[in-house]
Each structure stands twice: as structure tokens, then as C-alpha cells.
Design an enzyme around this catalytic site. Structure first.
Site, PDB file in Angstrom:
ATOM      1  N   LYS B  79     -19.637  -7.594 -12.454  1.00  0.00           N
ATOM      2  CA  LYS B  79     -18.569  -8.572 -12.661  1.00  0.00           C
ATOM      3  C   LYS B  79     -19.099  -9.958 -12.314  1.00  0.00           C
ATOM      4  O   LYS B  79     -19.844 -10.115 -11.344  1.00  0.00           O
ATOM      5  CB  LYS B  79     -17.391  -8.199 -11.753  1.00  0.00           C
ATOM      6  CG  LYS B  79     -16.124  -9.006 -11.993  1.00  0.00           C
ATOM      7  CD  LYS B  79     -14.986  -8.483 -11.110  1.00  0.00           C
ATOM      8  CE  LYS B  79     -13.680  -9.205 -11.368  1.00  0.00           C
ATOM      9  NZ  LYS B  79     -12.585  -8.697 -10.520  1.00  0.00           N
ATOM     10  N   SER B 154      -8.391  -7.578 -13.015  1.00  0.00           N
ATOM     11  CA  SER B 154      -9.224  -8.650 -13.522  1.00  0.00           C
ATOM     12  C   SER B 154     -10.637  -8.218 -13.916  1.00  0.00           C
ATOM     13  O   SER B 154     -11.313  -8.956 -14.629  1.00  0.00           O
ATOM     14  CB  SER B 154      -9.312  -9.765 -12.483  1.00  0.00           C
ATOM     15  OG  SER B 154     -10.025  -9.318 -11.346  1.00  0.00           O
ATOM     16  N   SER B 178      -7.879  -4.712  -9.252  1.00  0.00           N
ATOM     17  CA  SER B 178      -8.753  -5.212 -10.317  1.00  0.00           C
ATOM     18  C   SER B 178      -9.855  -4.270 -10.759  1.00  0.00           C
ATOM     19  O   SER B 178     -10.462  -4.487 -11.801  1.00  0.00           O
ATOM     20  CB  SER B 178      -9.371  -6.548  -9.906  1.00  0.00           C
ATOM     21  OG  SER B 178      -8.405  -7.557  -9.971  1.00  0.00           O
TER      22      SER B 178
END
Lengths: 100, 486
Positions: B79, B154, B178
Site C-alpha cells: 500500500k 482504503s 481498511s
């Protein structure tokens, strides 16, 4: 405890977090903030008399170490990401001066 | 055999028996990214050269038989909020669009030491603020199961990349669901470890008291393998646990018979999509057949999880994001600035998207004089109650099972106009983070051809039980093996 968050309040908090904001944006956020805060007011239903606030997750111990000098990033390396620098310093316009 | 579809365990076997090389595996993955990611758009940066260099080093390690770990030579992505030295790390924000960290996060270092191969950085909601990946300042990521739908957020880029076989594993970050929520939307297995189990050093902070880095992979066994390599104490993060990291994979095959599975009744209420509900009920029956005892439990403060989570997030994020000020790194808008405050105002106005602006302003509001007691302090008190809910439940059962989201993946654009509506999609995943407990998301079936996710929630530091219970399910079901047509 329902309250509307008017555009002046929005502009005030925007300045607190150093965020430039247009009149149009202030109006848009004002409506959105009121509905969000209104939803959050449901916390008032919860009786928290004598409930301590959470202040840590799990590791409640202080972690201490000796304050030793160790090699770190060089000044040159550090300044690689700085948008503006001079003689090894980050350069910005006037910091102290007339009040806004 | 398609190289991009291998699990970590399968790839490791082929690498160490010299049936394939890491360079072959990595090149196959990069080729697939360049071919398929045009549709999915899960990567912000693809690190072709670095990956092939790391792959060559891994092949050397394997040839010499030196320091070969289960991750040596395995392609992974990360990420884009986790710092990588020399590789752009953007948090999918305009303000960090060209930011190249001068140092690695501890997780990046640990993975490099283990010999894993970084193929790229994945898209996310800006600074982790969002539930659909639509708050990326760059582009939308598409759900590989239906390109008109969101991947969740996310860590949406990470989940979509995993689902589309664009990495053998990926590293996400879970502040309030997330990892788990997008894992559920994309048919991926992922874990949010106990807060403090994995170092946050070099993670660009969203909520310092919630943020938990965790892996996503094809199954629980692979997640366990990765967590073994990234968890542990770090002198650079004083909130990390000193206790040694267990060998999760060694105990993963232990039978679950006789263990107590708690079903929190507050997570099974009106509003859940029928197909999600029936998938979860079927999963409960599967566990019953595996010999687990099923108990209904209550987490009475569940509905307050969402306001507690968001209020504390706003407050901490407004403070954490203060460093994005246009003076030391990142975007700097100084045209016509008469003083330094002007740079802050202009840079942050141009550099942040609407959701980030909303949250830092609401944070300042919740912390400001006159509202501090009503919002921030109140939320911290209810947080104590949320934590006690879990403690009470875990005095009766070993582990909890709940959905990751009341629905399957929604359509792109469906919730973007109403921020509160978007927040509500996190309702089942946010309570764990203020409590700090670990939770693992895994595929539980399909509803109208879209994946349904469920999560197992465990006691503090009891990731081993999460892996064991998830693995038991994945031995008797094949949902996690289903792949989208791309």
C-alpha cells in the site's frame, strides 16, 4: 444538542488547520458537517459516568532508552525533498512578522 | 501452471526445488500487471527494475542456499502509505505525488531482509480516508469481479491487486477496516493484527493509536507466513510488543473441535443484504460441522463504534497531517505567498482532496475549546466501553465471527456524494481498531456473483487462533480459490 455548523465556523476551523478555503467550499462543508456531527451526537445516549477515557491500547509501560548519538541521515540527503533550501537550511518566507 | 496464480507456499516449493526462478516468477507477474492492470488500475507505481534486481538477488540466495526464507523470491506489493526508500510513496495524495522517502519503513526492511521482491505500490483512498478507493487523488481502482464496482477501501488497490493475481501477496494497512473491508469486497484473505504487533515506523500515519499494518494473500496460511516475517518488536516504535512472534504456521493445522465461536448478535441485524446473511449463516453451519461450539454473544456498544472511531480519527488525523505543510517535503505552493502561513494555506488547499479537508477540519472542531468534552473526551470514554465489550465476550468464547460489510461491493459513484453514507459502509469493521484486537477477513461465498466477506475477531495477540480457525474453514471450502474473469 443539535447544532448547525455555519460557514463562519467552517472558515474558523479551516484556518486552525491552516487550510485555505473558498466561500463555495465553506458552504458545501457547512451542510455536510452539520449532518455528520448530528449523527455523532448519538454518543450522548451512552452513560459514561465514572467511565475513564481510554488513554492507551495495550502496552501501558513507559519505554525508555539512553539518549545516544547515532549516525543518521545526512543534511544533504534530508534536504532532497525540501522544496526550497539554502546553505543547508530549509528556506521559507517570513515566519515572524505582521499578524494576519 | 500459471505463475501469477501461485500461493506463497506453492511458489516457495517451486523456487527452492529450482523448477522456476524468481526472475521468471517476477517477470510473469510484471507482464501480467502491464496487461491486466489497465483495467483494474490497482497500482500507483510499478517497480520493474527494482523488482528484477531483487529477483536476481533472491535467485542467488536460493542457489547458494543462504538465508532462504519462505518469502525469498516472492513478488509482493505494498500500500502506498508505507515508506520505500527511493520509491515514490504518495498516500494517493497530490500533496505527496512526487515524494520519494529517504528511508524504509521497518516492514519494508523486514521484507527486503527476507528476500521478498517488491513489484509495486498500490492505490488507496487518500491518506487512508475512505471506503471505496474513490478518494485517491489519481484514479479509481476497479473491483476485478465487476469493473463497475469499487474494490472497497482504503487498501482498495492492494485488495484488487491480490484478487486480480497481480502479486503473490500484498501489504495493506488497517486503521478502521481498511484491510478487511476491501478483502471482503474482492474475495481475498487479509488480517489486521493486534495494534502494536507490527511496527508502524515508516508508515505515514493516519490514526497513530489505531493504525495496523497487515498482509493480504490467497489464504490464511499465506497471511500467517507473511505476518511471521513482518511482526515483532521495533526500537523505532515504542508501541510494539516485546513478546516474541509465534510460529503461526506451525500450529495452523490444529483442529478447531470444541473451540467456542461467538456470534455477536449486534452484527446480525436488519439492513444486511440477504445474500450476505445467508453466506454467513452457512459459514456458521460449516464451523458447527467442524465441531466448534456456537454461542450467541453481545457487544452492546457496537452501534457506537462508528462515531467513536470517526471522532478519534478526525482528531488524530488533523494532528498527524499537520506535517504536510509545503516546507520540508511534498507539494509546495508558494506563488505570491507573503509569509509562511500563506504557504501552508495554499499548499494544503491545493494538495488535499475534499475528504481529507473534511476530516482535518472536523478533527480541529472536535478538539476545540467548548467541544473537546462533548466529542473527543466522550469518544475516548465510550472507547473504554467498546473495549470492555470485547473483554466480556472473550471471557465466554475463543473467537468471534461477523460479516465485514452489510453488502457486497457497491457501484463506483454510488456513495461519493454523501460522506456519511460512505462512513456507514464501515459499520462492521471499525469497532476492532479502537479496541486494538486482531481480526482476519476471509471469503465466505457470493451474493449475486459478488464476493461476501466475513471476519474472525480474536483476543489481543491471539493471531494464532485467527489463522487456525480461518485455515480450518479454508480446508473445507473453496471460496478463497475462486477467481474473477479478467
Amino acid at each position: 444538542m443539535t447544532q448547525t455548523i455555519d460557514t463562519n465556523t467552517v472558515k474558523h476551523v479551516a484556518f486552525l488547520v491552516r487550510l485555505g478555503i473558498s466561500e463555495e467550499e465553506a458552504q458545501k462543508f457547512s451542510g455536510q458537517f452539520s449532518s455528520i456531527i448530528d449523527y455523532f451526537n448519538m454518543l450522548n445516549e451512552v452513560d459514561t459516568e465514572n467511565i475513564p477515557p481510554a488513554s492507551d491500547i495495550a502496552n501501558a509501560e513507559n519505554v525508555l532508552r539512553e539518549d545516544e548519538v547515532k549516525p543518521s541521515m545526512s543534511r544533504e540527503e534530508f534536504l532532497k525533498n525540501a522544496p526550497n533550501s539554502e546553505r543547508g537550511y530549509v528556506k521559507v518566507p517570513t515566519v515572524l512578522g505582521e499578524e494576519q | 501452471m500459471q505463475l501469477h496464480n501461485l500461493t506463497i507456499r506453492e511458489a516457495h516449493e517451486l523456487l527452492t526445488t529450482r523448477k522456476i526462478s524468481s526472475v521468471e516468477l517476477t517477470q510473469a507477474m510484471l507482464n501480467r500487471i502491464h496487461e491486466v492492470d489497465k483495467k483494474v488500475k490497482s497500482y500507483v507505481t510499478v517497480t520493474d527494475e527494482l523488482a528484477l534486481e531483487q529477483a536476481r538477488n533472491a535467485d542467488e540466495r536460493i542457489a547458494k542456499g543462504e538465508n532462504v526464507t519462505p518469502l525469498t523470491g516472492i513478488p509482493f506489493s505494498m500500500k502506498d502509505c508505507i515508506s520505500t526508500r527511493g520509491v515514490r510513496t504518495t498516500c494517493s495524495s497530490k500533496i505527496l505525488e512526487n515524494y520519494i522517502p529517504q528511508y524504509n519503513s521497518t516492514v519494508t526492511n523486514k521484507l527486503a531482509d527476507s528476500g521478498a521482491v517488491l513489484v509495486g505500490k498500490t492505490n488507496m483512498d487518500e491518506f487512508g480516508m475512505g471506503s471505496s478507493c474513490e478518494n485517491s487523488a489519481f484514479f479509481n481502482t476497479h473491483n476485478p469481479w465487476d469493473l463497475d464496482r469499487v474494490p472497497g477501501g482504503s487498501s482498495g488497490g492492494s485488495a484488487a491487486a491480490m484478487s486480480a493475481s497481480l502479486a503473490t501477496f500484498t501489504i495493506g494497512e488497517d486503521t478502521g477496516g481498511s484491510v478487511r473491508m476491501p478483502a471482503g469486497f474482492c474475495n481475498v484473505t487479509g488480517i489486521k493484527p493486534t495494534y502494536g504487533r507490527v511496527s508502524r515506523y515508516g508508515l505515514i500515519a493516519l490514526v497513530s493509536s489505531f493504525d495496523s499494518i497487515g498482509p493480504m494473500a490467497r489464504n490464511a496460511y499465506d497471511c500467517a507466513t507473511v505476518l511471521e516475517h513482518i511482526a515483532g518488536h521495533d526500537p523505532h516504535d515504542s508501541t510494539t510488543y516485546q513478546s516474541p512472534v509465534p510460529n503461526y504456521t506451525a500450529n495452523i493445522n490444529k483442529p478447531v473441535k470444541g473451540m467456542k465461536l461467538g456470534i455477536p448478535k449486534e452484527y446480525f441485524v436488519a439492513g444486511m443484504e440477504a445474500g450476505v446473511e445467508s453466506a454467513l449463516q452457512e459459514a456458521i453451519r460449516t464451523y458447527e460441522k467442524l465441531g466448534m461450539e456456537i454461542h450467541e454473544v453481545s457487544l452492546p456498544h457496537t452501534k457506537y463504534g462508528l462515531p467513536v472511531y470517526y471522532l478519534l480519527l478526525f482528531a488524530e488525523a488533523s494532528s498527524n497531517l499537520a506535517r504536510m505543510d509545503g516546507t520540508r517535503f511534498g507539494l509546495s505552493v508558494s506563488d505570491g505567498a507573503k509569509d509562511v502561513i500563506d504557504i501552508y494555506l495554499k499548499t494544503r488547499h491545493e494538495g488535499f482532496g475534499d475528504e481529507v479537508k473534511r476530516r482535518i477540519m472536523l478533527g480541529a472542531y472536535a478538539l476545540s475549546a467548548g467541544y473537546y468534552d462533548a466529542y473527543y473526551l466522550k469518544a475516548q470514554k465510550v472507547r473504554t466501553l467498546l473495549r470492555r465489550d470485547f473483554e466480556t465476550a472473550f471471557s465466554k468464547v475463543d473467537i468471534l465471527l461477523a460479516p465485514t460489510c452489510p453488502t457486497t461491493a457497491f457501484k463506483l459513484g454510488e456513495k461519493t456524494s454523501d460522506p456519511l453514507e460512505m462512513y456507514l459502509s464501515d459499520i462492521y469493521v471499525v469497532a476492532t481498531n479502537p479496541a486494538g484486537v486482531p481480526a482476519l477477513a476471509l471469503p465466505a461465498g457470493f451474493s449475486d456473483n459478488m464476493p461476501v466477506g466475513m471476519q474472525l475477531i480474536g483476543k489481543h495477540l491471539d493471531e494464532a487462533t485467527l489463522f487456525q480457525v480461518a485455515h480450518a474453514y479454508q480446508q473445507v471450502t473453496d471460496w478463497h480459490k475462486r477467481q474473477p474473469n479478467l
